[in-house]
Design a protein around this motif. Structure first.
Motif, PDB file in Angstrom:
ATOM      1  N   GLN A  54       0.949  -1.201  -0.054  1.00  0.00           N
ATOM      2  CA  GLN A  54      -0.031  -0.056  -0.022  1.00  0.00           C
ATOM      3  C   GLN A  54       1.044   1.212  -0.111  1.00  0.00           C
ATOM      4  O   GLN A  54       0.644   2.170  -0.858  1.00  0.00           O
ATOM      5  CB  GLN A  54      -0.873  -0.106   1.181  1.00  0.00           C
ATOM      6  N   GLN A  55       2.005   1.287   0.771  1.00  0.00           N
ATOM      7  CA  GLN A  55       2.631   2.484   1.127  1.00  0.00           C
ATOM      8  C   GLN A  55       3.426   2.694  -0.392  1.00  0.00           C
ATOM      9  O   GLN A  55       3.522   3.886  -0.780  1.00  0.00           O
ATOM     10  CB  GLN A  55       3.886   2.202   2.067  1.00  0.00           C
ATOM     11  N   ARG A  56       4.107   1.630  -0.920  1.00  0.00           N
ATOM     12  CA  ARG A  56       4.681   1.808  -2.330  1.00  0.00           C
ATOM     13  C   ARG A  56       3.548   2.564  -3.370  1.00  0.00           C
ATOM     14  O   ARG A  56       3.987   3.385  -4.232  1.00  0.00           O
ATOM     15  CB  ARG A  56       5.194   0.680  -2.733  1.00  0.00           C
ATOM     16  N   ARG A  57       2.515   1.977  -3.384  1.00  0.00           N
ATOM     17  CA  ARG A  57       1.682   2.194  -4.232  1.00  0.00           C
ATOM     18  C   ARG A  57       1.031   3.784  -4.206  1.00  0.00           C
ATOM     19  O   ARG A  57       0.708   4.316  -5.080  1.00  0.00           O
ATOM     20  CB  ARG A  57       0.315   1.181  -4.562  1.00  0.00           C
ATOM     21  N   LEU A  58       0.673   4.163  -3.041  1.00  0.00           N
ATOM     22  CA  LEU A  58       0.406   5.472  -2.532  1.00  0.00           C
ATOM     23  C   LEU A  58       1.406   6.430  -3.062  1.00  0.00           C
ATOM     24  O   LEU A  58       1.155   7.411  -3.416  1.00  0.00           O
ATOM     25  CB  LEU A  58      -0.016   5.489  -0.977  1.00  0.00           C
ATOM     26  N   LYS A  86      -7.603  12.149   1.748  1.00  0.00           N
ATOM     27  CA  LYS A  86      -7.543  10.669   2.224  1.00  0.00           C
ATOM     28  C   LYS A  86      -6.150   9.901   2.251  1.00  0.00           C
ATOM     29  O   LYS A  86      -5.610   9.456   3.269  1.00  0.00           O
ATOM     30  CB  LYS A  86      -8.378   9.696   1.149  1.00  0.00           C
ATOM     31  N   VAL A  87      -5.349  10.510   1.253  1.00  0.00           N
ATOM     32  CA  VAL A  87      -4.018  10.006   1.147  1.00  0.00           C
ATOM     33  C   VAL A  87      -3.091  10.316   2.427  1.00  0.00           C
ATOM     34  O   VAL A  87      -2.412   9.792   3.077  1.00  0.00           O
ATOM     35  CB  VAL A  87      -3.453  10.110  -0.145  1.00  0.00           C
ATOM     36  N   LYS A  88      -3.467  11.626   2.640  1.00  0.00           N
ATOM     37  CA  LYS A  88      -2.805  12.198   3.898  1.00  0.00           C
ATOM     38  C   LYS A  88      -2.859  11.386   5.071  1.00  0.00           C
ATOM     39  O   LYS A  88      -2.114  11.599   6.197  1.00  0.00           O
ATOM     40  CB  LYS A  88      -3.197  13.647   4.115  1.00  0.00           C
ATOM     41  N   THR A  89      -4.358  10.912   5.548  1.00  0.00           N
ATOM     42  CA  THR A  89      -4.501  10.149   6.613  1.00  0.00           C
ATOM     43  C   THR A  89      -4.024   8.867   6.814  1.00  0.00           C
ATOM     44  O   THR A  89      -4.031   8.356   7.742  1.00  0.00           O
ATOM     45  CB  THR A  89      -6.136  10.046   6.867  1.00  0.00           C
ATOM     46  N   ARG A  90      -3.479   8.291   5.498  1.00  0.00           N
ATOM     47  CA  ARG A  90      -3.258   7.052   5.526  1.00  0.00           C
ATOM     48  C   ARG A  90      -1.977   6.583   6.296  1.00  0.00           C
ATOM     49  O   ARG A  90      -1.906   5.763   7.274  1.00  0.00           O
ATOM     50  CB  ARG A  90      -2.752   6.349   4.069  1.00  0.00           C
ATOM     51  N   PRO A  91      -0.861   7.302   6.390  1.00  0.00           N
ATOM     52  CA  PRO A  91       0.546   7.073   7.035  1.00  0.00           C
ATOM     53  C   PRO A  91       0.039   7.065   8.617  1.00  0.00           C
ATOM     54  O   PRO A  91       0.800   5.995   9.327  1.00  0.00           O
ATOM     55  CB  PRO A  91       1.406   8.375   6.880  1.00  0.00           C
ATOM     56  N   ASN A  92      -0.648   8.016   9.107  1.00  0.00           N
ATOM     57  CA  ASN A  92      -1.092   7.701  10.464  1.00  0.00           C
ATOM     58  C   ASN A  92      -1.817   6.428  10.777  1.00  0.00           C
ATOM     59  O   ASN A  92      -1.703   5.886  11.818  1.00  0.00           O
ATOM     60  CB  ASN A  92      -2.102   8.842  11.041  1.00  0.00           C
ATOM     61  N   ALA A  93      -2.722   5.979  10.014  1.00  0.00           N
ATOM     62  CA  ALA A  93      -3.409   4.738  10.224  1.00  0.00           C
ATOM     63  C   ALA A  93      -2.543   3.558  10.254  1.00  0.00           C
ATOM     64  O   ALA A  93      -2.629   2.409  10.812  1.00  0.00           O
ATOM     65  CB  ALA A  93      -4.532   4.706   9.132  1.00  0.00           C
ATOM     66  N   PHE A  94      -1.542   3.802   9.049  1.00  0.00           N
ATOM     67  CA  PHE A  94      -0.515   2.499   9.159  1.00  0.00           C
ATOM     68  C   PHE A  94       0.234   2.527  10.391  1.00  0.00           C
ATOM     69  O   PHE A  94       0.585   1.456  10.752  1.00  0.00           O
ATOM     70  CB  PHE A  94       0.264   2.560   7.762  1.00  0.00           C
ATOM     71  N   PHE A  95       0.658   3.708  10.803  1.00  0.00           N
ATOM     72  CA  PHE A  95       1.525   3.562  12.259  1.00  0.00           C
ATOM     73  C   PHE A  95       0.734   2.925  13.181  1.00  0.00           C
ATOM     74  O   PHE A  95       1.397   2.082  13.936  1.00  0.00           O
ATOM     75  CB  PHE A  95       1.737   5.028  12.352  1.00  0.00           C
ATOM     76  N   GLU A  96      -0.673   3.171  13.344  1.00  0.00           N
ATOM     77  CA  GLU A  96      -1.292   2.342  14.374  1.00  0.00           C
ATOM     78  C   GLU A  96      -1.383   1.208  14.216  1.00  0.00           C
ATOM     79  O   GLU A  96      -1.473   0.282  15.094  1.00  0.00           O
ATOM     80  CB  GLU A  96      -2.867   2.918  14.439  1.00  0.00           C
ATOM     81  N   MET A  97      -1.666   0.832  13.033  1.00  0.00           N
ATOM     82  CA  MET A  97      -1.607  -0.930  12.500  1.00  0.00           C
ATOM     83  C   MET A  97      -0.134  -1.492  12.848  1.00  0.00           C
ATOM     84  O   MET A  97      -0.084  -2.532  13.429  1.00  0.00           O
ATOM     85  CB  MET A  97      -1.822  -1.187  11.041  1.00  0.00           C
ATOM     86  N   GLU A  98       0.789  -0.875  12.470  1.00  0.00           N
ATOM     87  CA  GLU A  98       2.309  -1.461  12.734  1.00  0.00           C
ATOM     88  C   GLU A  98       2.423  -1.425  13.947  1.00  0.00           C
ATOM     89  O   GLU A  98       3.477  -2.459  14.507  1.00  0.00           O
ATOM     90  CB  GLU A  98       3.175  -0.539  12.040  1.00  0.00           C
TER      91      GLU A  98
END
Length: 343
Positions: A54-58, A86-98
C-alpha cells in the motif's frame, strides 16, 4: 482372593484417571494454541506485506496526482482533492496498525538485544510496560537525588562519586533501551529527547573515567550540585507530567502510549507551564558547566582529555534542550495567537 482395595489406592486411581482426562484436554488445547499461533504468524506477515505494498503504491499514486492535477475540470479537481486528503490520513493509520505487528529492530536494539521481537501484542501489555518504564524512571531519579545529596553534603570520596556516575551511565543506557522498545510499540517520543539520553550516558561515562586530581576537585561540587538540581526537577516533572498525561488520556486528547519526557512538550502547555523556569534554569546551568570546563581546559596544568569532552557534551545538551524548548514555546504561542482569528 484379592480382597477389598485399600482406600488410599482407590483415591490414587481416581485422581490419576482425573489427571489423565485433564492431560488429554490440555494436549488438545495446546495443539489448538499452536495452530492459532501459526495462523497469527501468517496473518502478521500478510498484514505487513500489504502495508508495504500500500505504501509503495500510494507513493506512486501521489506522483501521478501531481502530474495530472494541472489540466482538470472543476468537478474532477474536487475529486482529486478528496483523494489527496484521504492519502494524507493513511500514514497515521499504517502507524497505528504497525504498532501491533512484529517489526525488524533498529540498529541500536539489534546491537543490544539481537534480533529478538520486542513488539507487545496486546494493549494491556503495552500499557503495563509503559507504566513500568515510568515507575523505573521515578524510582531511579529518587535514588540519584539521594545519592547526589549524600555526595554533595556529607562525603567526599572519589569512589562514591564513581558509583554515582556509574548509576547515571546505567540509568541512561537502560532508558535508551526501554525507550527504543516503547517506540517499536507505538510510543510517539520524538527526536531530540531520545538523542539527549545517549549524550547524557556518554557524558556520565566520561565523568566516570576522569581521574581524581586538582581539576576534578575544582569541578566536583559544581557537578554534584547540578546533578542534585537535575534529579529534583526530574522528580517534579515525573510527578506532574504523569498526572497531566493521565488527565489528558481520560479526556481522550492524548495517545495512550505517550511518555513523560525530560523536556517540555506541547501537551504540557495547560497546567505545566510553571515547570518552564525550572527547565530553563537547568539548561543555563548546562551552559555554565560547559563554559567552566572550557575555561579549565585552557589552564596550563590541564592534562586530562575529559575536561574538554565533558565541556563539549554539556554544550550539546544545552543547545539541544534550549532550542527544542524554545521551539515548543514559540509554536504554542503562535497557535494560541491564531485561534482567535479563525473564530
Amino acid at each position: 482372593s484379592t480382597g477389598k482395595m485399600p482406600q488410599g489406592f482407590t483415591d490414587v486411581l481416581e485422581e490419576w484417571k482425573c489427571l489423565e482426562d485433564e492431560y488429554q484436554q490440555l494436549q488438545d488445547t495446546h495443539r489448538m494454541y499452536l495452530q492459532k499461533l501459526d495462523e497469527i504468524s501468517k496473518l502478521q506477515n500478510n498484514c505487513s506485506s500489504s502495508i508495504s505494498r500500500q505504501q509503495r503504491r500510494l507513493k506512486e499514486l501521489s506522483h501521478r496526482v501531481k502530474k495530472c492535477s494541472k489540466s482538470l475540470s472543476e468537478e474532477d479537481a474536487k475529486k482529486m482533492d478528496e483523494i489527496k486528503e484521504k492519502v494524507k490520513t493513511r500514514p497515521n493509520a499504517f502507524f497505528e496498525m504497525e504498532a501491533f505487528l512484529p517489526k525488524k529492530n533498529g540498529l541500536y536494539l539489534s546491537l543490544v538485544l539481537g534480533n529478538v521481537n520486542v513488539t507487545l501484542f496486546s494493549k494491556q501489555s503495552k500499557f503495563a510496560y509503559k507504566d513500568e518504564y515510568e515507575k523505573f524512571k521515578l524510582c531511579s531519579t529518587v535514588v540519584l537525588l539521594l545519592f547526589s545529596f549524600i555526595c554533595y553534603f556529607f562525603v567526599s570520596y572519589r569512589f562514591l562519586d564513581a558509583i554515582l556516575n556509574f548509576q547515571l551511565v546505567w540509568y541512561y543506557c537502560t532508558l535508551t533501551i526501554r525507550e527504543s522498545i516503547l517506540i517499536t510499540n507505538g510510543s510517539r517520543i520524538k527526536g531530540w529527547w531520545v538523542f539527549h539520553h545517549y549524550i547524557s550516558a556518554f557524558l556520565s561515562g566520561v565523568m566516570l573515567t576522569w581521574p581524581d586530581g586538582n581539576l576534578y576537585k575544582i569541578f566536583r561540587n559544581q557537578f554534584l550540585a547540578y546533578s542534585l538540581y537535575q534529579s529534583f526537577v526530574q522528580c517534579l516533572q515525573c510527578y506532574y507530567q504523569s498526572g497531566c498525561l493521565y488527565r489528558l488520556r481520560a479526556l481522550g486528547e492524548r495517545h495512550n502510549l505517550d511518555l513523560t519526557v525530560e523536556g517540555f512538550q506541547s501537551w504540557m502547555w495547560k497546567g505545566l507551564t510553571f515547570l518552564l523556569p525550572f527547565l530553563f534554569f537547568g539548561h543555563f546551568w548546562q551552559l555554565f558547566n560547559s563554559l567552566s570546563l572550557f575555561k579549565m581546559a585552557q589552564l596550563p596544568d590541564c592534562k586530562e582529555w575529559q575536561v574538554l569532552m565533558c565541556g563539549l557534551c554539556f554544550l550539546i545538551l544545552f543547545m539541544g534542550n534550549f532550542f527544542t524548548t524554545v521551539a515548543v514555546v514559540r509554536q504554542k504561542l503562535k497557535s494560541r495567537n491564531q485561534k482567535p482569528k479563525s473564530l
